[in-house]
Design a protein around this motif. Structure first.
Motif, mmCIF file in Angstrom:
data_model
loop_
_atom_site.group_PDB
_atom_site.id
_atom_site.type_symbol
_atom_site.label_atom_id
_atom_site.label_comp_id
_atom_site.label_asym_id
_atom_site.label_seq_id
_atom_site.Cartn_x
_atom_site.Cartn_y
_atom_site.Cartn_z
ATOM 1 N N THR A 35 9.424 4.018 -2.292
ATOM 2 C CA THR A 35 8.434 3.152 -1.649
ATOM 3 C C THR A 35 7.076 3.279 -2.333
ATOM 4 O O THR A 35 6.804 4.272 -3.018
ATOM 5 N N ASP A 36 6.259 2.245 -2.136
ATOM 6 C CA ASP A 36 4.860 2.259 -2.582
ATOM 7 C C ASP A 36 4.694 2.589 -4.064
ATOM 8 O O ASP A 36 3.940 3.485 -4.434
ATOM 9 N N LEU A 37 5.397 1.815 -4.891
ATOM 10 C CA LEU A 37 5.248 1.959 -6.343
ATOM 11 C C LEU A 37 3.860 1.483 -6.774
ATOM 12 O O LEU A 37 3.227 2.090 -7.624
ATOM 13 N N GLY A 68 8.424 -1.492 0.069
ATOM 14 C CA GLY A 68 7.194 -2.275 0.051
ATOM 15 C C GLY A 68 6.083 -1.724 -0.819
ATOM 16 O O GLY A 68 6.119 -0.595 -1.278
ATOM 17 N N ASP A 69 5.062 -2.610 -1.049
ATOM 18 C CA ASP A 69 3.999 -2.351 -2.024
ATOM 19 C C ASP A 69 4.632 -2.061 -3.373
ATOM 20 O O ASP A 69 4.349 -1.042 -4.029
ATOM 21 N N PHE A 70 5.492 -2.997 -3.780
ATOM 22 C CA PHE A 70 6.290 -2.860 -4.995
ATOM 23 C C PHE A 70 5.586 -3.599 -6.141
ATOM 24 O O PHE A 70 5.018 -2.972 -7.028
ATOM 25 N N GLY A 96 5.726 -5.218 1.587
ATOM 26 C CA GLY A 96 4.543 -4.416 1.904
ATOM 27 C C GLY A 96 3.296 -5.278 1.883
ATOM 28 O O GLY A 96 3.318 -6.405 1.355
ATOM 29 N N ASN A 97 2.192 -4.767 2.409
ATOM 30 C CA ASN A 97 0.970 -5.562 2.503
ATOM 31 C C ASN A 97 0.400 -5.952 1.136
ATOM 32 O O ASN A 97 -0.206 -6.999 0.973
ATOM 33 N N HIS A 98 0.608 -5.103 0.099
ATOM 34 C CA HIS A 98 0.042 -5.405 -1.222
ATOM 35 C C HIS A 98 0.881 -6.392 -2.026
ATOM 36 O O HIS A 98 0.436 -6.831 -3.090
ATOM 37 N N ASP A 99 2.069 -6.719 -1.555
ATOM 38 C CA ASP A 99 2.956 -7.570 -2.357
ATOM 39 C C ASP A 99 2.523 -9.028 -2.389
ATOM 40 O O ASP A 99 3.054 -9.811 -3.184
ATOM 41 N N CYS A 173 10.787 -0.394 7.830
ATOM 42 C CA CYS A 173 9.573 -1.210 7.972
ATOM 43 C C CYS A 173 8.506 -0.576 7.083
ATOM 44 O O CYS A 173 8.401 0.649 7.033
ATOM 45 N N HIS A 174 7.733 -1.394 6.382
ATOM 46 C CA HIS A 174 6.719 -0.820 5.475
ATOM 47 C C HIS A 174 5.756 0.098 6.235
ATOM 48 O O HIS A 174 5.549 1.253 5.862
ATOM 49 N N GLN A 175 5.185 -0.426 7.309
ATOM 50 C CA GLN A 175 4.213 0.347 8.094
ATOM 51 C C GLN A 175 4.931 1.225 9.120
ATOM 52 O O GLN A 175 5.954 0.833 9.669
ATOM 53 N N GLY A 212 7.038 3.479 4.834
ATOM 54 C CA GLY A 212 6.227 3.932 3.701
ATOM 55 C C GLY A 212 4.779 3.689 4.065
ATOM 56 O O GLY A 212 4.359 4.049 5.164
ATOM 57 N N HIS A 213 4.004 3.055 3.184
ATOM 58 C CA HIS A 213 2.651 2.575 3.426
ATOM 59 C C HIS A 213 1.592 3.675 3.527
ATOM 60 O O HIS A 213 0.509 3.540 2.976
ATOM 61 N N HIS A 214 1.907 4.739 4.236
ATOM 62 C CA HIS A 214 0.890 5.766 4.509
ATOM 63 C C HIS A 214 0.795 6.822 3.409
ATOM 64 O O HIS A 214 -0.105 7.663 3.459
HETATM 65 FE FE LIG Z 1 1.032 -0.579 2.184
#
Ligand SMILES: [Fe+2]
Length: 302
Positions: A35-37, A68-70, A96-99, A173-175, A212-214
């Motif tokens: 996660t979170d690459l 997520g955030d890939f 993810g939110n950054h995607d 879930c990402h968050q 992930g995310h955190h």
């Molecule tokens: Fe994130």
């Protein structure tokens, strides 16, 4: 029983017990998780992902999933997708939110990744898996910043999907759904839905929720459901709340989840150290979860 025979019996029962924890039998399900690459925010994303994919092609889990955030759906990230697609087994994605950075839509992300959907479910080896999209903006919300919500329609779908399956279930879930400070805003409501689904089923149907995310490393249990936070494959933050500076790990981090037939789940996480700048220790006024360059090994009875 003579003392020698008793000792022999004790050794034998200990052996049997250890076999029950790590049975020789084929596991029910094995999953490679990263996660979170943050490919668009770091320089060595392709190299980190290549390490994960190379190892997964050797380990041959039932599927791999990135949480997520890939990467954003931009032409320049086609190389990264080629690396991802080198995995020969099934591959799943969580948004993810950054995607969507740069104004992309969730649909564009799904198309670029060849993901199954924005949110969806599937079955593998007697397990049900649910992937959520925690990046929906609530209707009428004009606030700035990243949304971290699941709207009513998705919640309704999730509830029906969970009730329809009779299989033990794992949610992605990402968050964090267990992180009310900066995780999913509907966390408390969704935890309650999981609790009611479990009550109705008469067993802990929702066994695990992975997030992930955190960029942290923790495990919480609420009402019998295990909430596991998987650390970023790339970096932690140099400031726990406001920090946009990154403390990169020397080696990429990922986890291999194995669920054995005796109901024992084993998480094997990769360990590393920081490359130069260290991540900050968390502010005691913040959530207090550890900021560390590793993913912990865990053995969890389900
Ligand atoms: Fe994130």
């Amino acid at each position: 029983m003579a003392p020698a025979a008793f000792q022999e019996y004790k050794t034998y029962t200990q052996k049997v017990k250890s076999l029950q924890i790590y049975p020789k039998k084929k596991p029910l399900v094995r999953i490679g998780i990263c996660t979170d690459l943050h490919q668009d925010l770091i320089k060595d994303g392709e190299k980190r992902l290549q390490s994960f994919i190379t190892e997964m092609n050797q380990a041959k889990p039932d599927f791999i999933i990135q949480m997520g955030d890939f990467c954003i759906p931009k032409e320049k990230n086609k190389n990264l997708m080629e690396i991802w697609n080198q995995f020969t087994g099934p591959k799943y994605h969580v948004i993810g939110n950054h995607d969507t950075d740069g104004g992309f839509t969730h649909d564009q992300v799904v198309d670029f990744w060849s993901a199954k959907g924005k949110y969806y479910s599937f079955d593998t080896n007697g397990y049900h898996f649910v992937v959520l999209n925690g990046n929906e903006r609530p209707e009428g919300d004009t606030s700035k910043g990243y949304p971290r919500s699941i709207n009513a329609a998705q919640i309704k779908w999730m509830k029906q999907d969970l009730e329809a399956t009779s299989l033990p279930t794992i949610v992605f879930c990402h968050q964090g759904i267990d992180n009310d400070q900066d995780g999913l805003k509907e966390g408390a409501l969704i935890r309650l839905i999981f609790e009611r689904v479990n009550q109705k089923a008469g067993f802990h149907k929702v066994q695990f929720v992975f997030s992930g995310h955190h960029h942290e490393d923790y495990h919480n249990i609420y009402n019998g459901t295990n909430y596991v936070q998987i650390n970023s494959i790339s970096y932690q933050f140099t400031h726990p709340v406001k920090g946009y500076d990154f403390a990169h790990t020397k080696e990429p981090l990922w986890a291999l989840l194995t669920i054995h037939t005796n109901g024992t789940a084993e998480i094997k996480g990769r360990k590393s150290e920081y490359m130069g700048q260290e991540a900050s220790q968390n502010d005691p006024e913040y959530n207090g979860y550890p900021n560390v360059p590793y993913i912990s090994d865990r053995v969890i009875k389900v």
